[in-house]
Design an enzyme around this catalytic site. Structure first.
Site, mmCIF file in Angstrom:
data_model
loop_
_atom_site.group_PDB
_atom_site.id
_atom_site.type_symbol
_atom_site.label_atom_id
_atom_site.label_comp_id
_atom_site.label_asym_id
_atom_site.label_seq_id
_atom_site.Cartn_x
_atom_site.Cartn_y
_atom_site.Cartn_z
ATOM 1 N N ALA A 14 56.515 -22.065 47.935
ATOM 2 C CA ALA A 14 56.548 -20.781 47.236
ATOM 3 C C ALA A 14 57.937 -20.185 47.125
ATOM 4 O O ALA A 14 58.124 -19.184 46.414
ATOM 5 C CB ALA A 14 55.622 -19.780 47.936
ATOM 6 N N ARG A 19 69.506 -19.568 45.912
ATOM 7 C CA ARG A 19 70.832 -20.163 46.148
ATOM 8 C C ARG A 19 71.078 -21.394 45.288
ATOM 9 O O ARG A 19 72.211 -21.849 45.168
ATOM 10 C CB ARG A 19 70.994 -20.506 47.627
ATOM 11 C CG ARG A 19 71.335 -19.293 48.491
ATOM 12 C CD ARG A 19 71.633 -19.709 49.911
ATOM 13 N NE ARG A 19 70.406 -19.916 50.685
ATOM 14 C CZ ARG A 19 70.371 -20.454 51.902
ATOM 15 N NH1 ARG A 19 71.501 -20.867 52.468
ATOM 16 N NH2 ARG A 19 69.233 -20.597 52.541
ATOM 17 N N GLN A 79 50.726 -17.474 47.350
ATOM 18 C CA GLN A 79 51.282 -16.515 48.308
ATOM 19 C C GLN A 79 51.830 -15.337 47.506
ATOM 20 O O GLN A 79 52.910 -15.407 46.921
ATOM 21 C CB GLN A 79 52.386 -17.161 49.152
ATOM 22 C CG GLN A 79 52.891 -16.233 50.252
ATOM 23 C CD GLN A 79 54.071 -16.821 51.028
ATOM 24 O OE1 GLN A 79 54.688 -17.781 50.585
ATOM 25 N NE2 GLN A 79 54.376 -16.233 52.177
ATOM 26 N N GLY A 84 56.862 -14.462 55.686
ATOM 27 C CA GLY A 84 57.076 -15.417 56.753
ATOM 28 C C GLY A 84 56.263 -16.679 56.597
ATOM 29 O O GLY A 84 55.320 -16.767 55.798
ATOM 30 N N ASP A 109 60.849 -28.191 50.529
ATOM 31 C CA ASP A 109 62.300 -28.311 50.395
ATOM 32 C C ASP A 109 62.916 -29.149 51.515
ATOM 33 O O ASP A 109 64.125 -29.089 51.746
ATOM 34 C CB ASP A 109 62.962 -26.927 50.331
ATOM 35 C CG ASP A 109 62.720 -26.092 51.576
ATOM 36 O OD1 ASP A 109 62.031 -26.565 52.511
ATOM 37 O OD2 ASP A 109 63.221 -24.951 51.628
ATOM 38 N N GLY A 145 66.644 -22.418 65.788
ATOM 39 C CA GLY A 145 65.782 -22.107 66.911
ATOM 40 C C GLY A 145 65.804 -23.251 67.916
ATOM 41 O O GLY A 145 65.804 -24.423 67.531
ATOM 42 N N ASN A 174 64.590 -26.727 66.327
ATOM 43 C CA ASN A 174 63.345 -26.711 65.568
ATOM 44 C C ASN A 174 63.600 -27.103 64.113
ATOM 45 O O ASN A 174 64.424 -26.493 63.426
ATOM 46 C CB ASN A 174 62.742 -25.300 65.631
ATOM 47 C CG ASN A 174 61.464 -25.180 64.836
ATOM 48 O OD1 ASN A 174 60.717 -26.146 64.690
ATOM 49 N ND2 ASN A 174 61.215 -23.988 64.323
ATOM 50 N N LYS A 338 65.932 -51.320 23.596
ATOM 51 C CA LYS A 338 64.978 -50.218 23.747
ATOM 52 C C LYS A 338 63.645 -50.651 23.161
ATOM 53 O O LYS A 338 63.572 -51.133 22.032
ATOM 54 C CB LYS A 338 65.507 -48.978 23.028
ATOM 55 C CG LYS A 338 64.692 -47.705 23.224
ATOM 56 C CD LYS A 338 63.595 -47.509 22.233
ATOM 57 C CE LYS A 338 64.105 -47.281 20.824
ATOM 58 N NZ LYS A 338 62.971 -47.001 19.874
ATOM 59 N N ARG A 427 74.339 -61.545 1.564
ATOM 60 C CA ARG A 427 75.672 -60.937 1.575
ATOM 61 C C ARG A 427 76.336 -61.188 0.230
ATOM 62 O O ARG A 427 75.979 -62.114 -0.495
ATOM 63 C CB ARG A 427 76.517 -61.512 2.713
ATOM 64 C CG ARG A 427 76.723 -63.007 2.657
ATOM 65 C CD ARG A 427 77.325 -63.528 3.931
ATOM 66 N NE ARG A 427 77.564 -64.971 3.880
ATOM 67 C CZ ARG A 427 77.475 -65.790 4.908
ATOM 68 N NH1 ARG A 427 77.133 -65.302 6.096
ATOM 69 N NH2 ARG A 427 77.712 -67.071 4.787
#
Length: 455
Positions: A14, A19, A79, A84, A109, A145, A174, A338, A427
């Protein structure tokens, strides 16, 4: 035989990712040609999660579409507010109520977590833990953490700002991801409060709640390179670099030779067989498969292409979507192909464009040949039979068929079908005027002298 444990993966997707400075949501940015969200969903699926709930923000149909494309049975949870990580997980409350043995909480992420790591989190639950937290030994733990262990148990997660000097010396940090035993997951998550300065619900509080209830909490260690999140373009580039290192290693372990691995770039779905040789500075876009024994020369770019056994590509070749080289076929230097099939042993050696075409086995396409496949409105197809020879600098105006073993004279513009075993010449007739060049030079020189005299 023990029955398989059921598993729900809750993938948090979410975040806006401001940034990244992008119009796209952060989780739709790509590593190895696959979105960050796609990496997370693929990993949890490979770890045995049969159900997934993707937590997204409101008005994000683009993220919803990507989730459906990567995990078709995934459910969506919205959400509405961002309060949090625990608050985000509880957006999947209805999924949690259905009851699963294992609940994985993953972050969209954090794209480099391996399926084996998610499986190991689940194994910790199967061994009796109520909570298993993913941790890593940080080179520089500042800001992370800390995971405080005692006698093999995870006692608590302490945020850097709240840590004592002794706790700040701990390098076990963590990573954010965790797994919870399904029988306790919803009760633990609903017991998390927002009694903190930010008034947010932190997933890390699950450890303290589990411990207070006499349940076991454990740490699973992963390499720091595996758990880095992506929050900006710099971290996106770092994740890409780590992905490419992994992919190159896997390709080489699979029996291929990379002469300069650091110069070769793969997509997440690139398939490379054994005894393949890849020279420096090659790029493989999405949907490429390279069969055993193929040779990819330097500075080639392939996307949506199939290269058969023993085939050769490049140098400086471009294979676009729909290009298929059969066994021992060749697409040489400065060749672009291709939506075309190049038959067994056929050669398109150099300076040629083959698009919307079929080239038969052992055919030879001379330098400078072009299949003129587009009239400004529709694309038409060229068929070149087995054993045909197309002379250099020829233009084949589609739709057109060159029969088996036919010859096309160099410099021809072919607008009608050529019969098998025939010679086609299209040609202008060569005309020679004796002395014309000398007369032209003398006249030009006279004009130049007259101009100088006039000045």
């Amino acid at each position: 035989m023990q029955p398989a444990r059921s598993c729900l993966a809750i993938v948090l997707a979410a975040g806006e990712g401001t940034r990244m400075k992008s119009q796209r949501p952060k989780v739709l940015h790509e590593v190895g040609g696959l979105s960050l969200l796609g990496h997370a969903l693929s990993a949890v699926a490979a770890a045995g999660a049969e159900a997934a709930t993707v937590v997204i923000g409101p008005d994000r149909p683009d993220v919803a579409r990507e989730a459906a494309s990567r995990f078709p049975s995934a459910e969506l949870a919205i959400q509405q507010e961002r309060r949090g990580t625990a608050h985000a997980v509880l957006a999947a409350r209805e999924s949690l109520r259905r009851g699963y043995d294992d609940v994985i909480v993953a972050f969209a992420d954090t794209p480099l977590v391996r399926p084996e790591t998610f499986a190991a989190l689940r194994a910790g639950l199967a061994a009796g833990a109520a909570v298993v937290v993913l941790g890593f030994e940080a080179r520089d733990p500042t800001g992370y953490g800390r995971l405080v262990e005692r006698d093999g148990e995870l006692e608590e997660i302490v945020e850097h700002t709240d840590a004592t000097a002794a706790q700040r010396a701990i390098k076990l940090c963590n990573a954010g991801l965790m797994a919870l035993a399904g029988e306790y997951a919803l009760d633990i998550l609903e017991a998390i409060g927002d009694h903190n300065a930010q008034r947010e619900f932190y997933l890390t509080d699950a450890v303290a709640i589990a411990r207070a209830r006499g349940l076991h909490a454990k740490v699973l260690r992963a390499p720091e390179s595996e758990v880095h999140g992506v929050n900006d373009r710099v971290q996106l580039a770092a994740a890409e670099a780590e992905f490419q290192c992994r992919k190159r290693l896997a390709v080489m372990k699979g029996g291929a030779t990379l002469i300069a691995p650091e110069t070769v770039f793969f997509s997440f779905d690139t398939q490379v067989g054994s005894d393949v040789l890849i020279e420096p500075n090659c790029v493989f876009g999405l949907g490429v498969s390279i069969a055993d024994g193929a040779l990819i020369h330097a500075f080639s770019h392939l996307e949506g292409a199939e290269v058969g056994p023993g085939a050769m590509v490049g140098p400086f070749a471009r294979l676009r979507p729909g290009a298929k080289l059969a066994e021992r076929a060749k697409a040489g230097n400065f060749v672009e192909i291709k939506a075309a099939e190049i038959g067994v042993g056929a050669k398109v050696n150099h300076l040629t464009y083959i698009g919307d075409a079929s080239v038969g086995a052992s055919a030879n396409i001379g330098a400078g040949t072009i299949t003129c496949n587009y009239d400004g409105f529709v694309k038409a197809r060229t068929t070149i039979g087995a054993g045909a020879f197309v002379g250099s600098n020829s233009s084949l105006v589609a739709p057109v068929t060159i029969g088996e073993n036919a010859y096309v004279g160099s410099g021809s513009v072919i607008t009608r079908d050529v019969s098998p075993d025939a010679l086609a010449l299209a040609r202008g007739q060569q005309v020679e005027k004796e002395g014309w060049a000398r007369t032209f030079r003398e006249a030009a020189k006279a004009r130049k002298n007259a101009k100088k005299a006039a000045e």
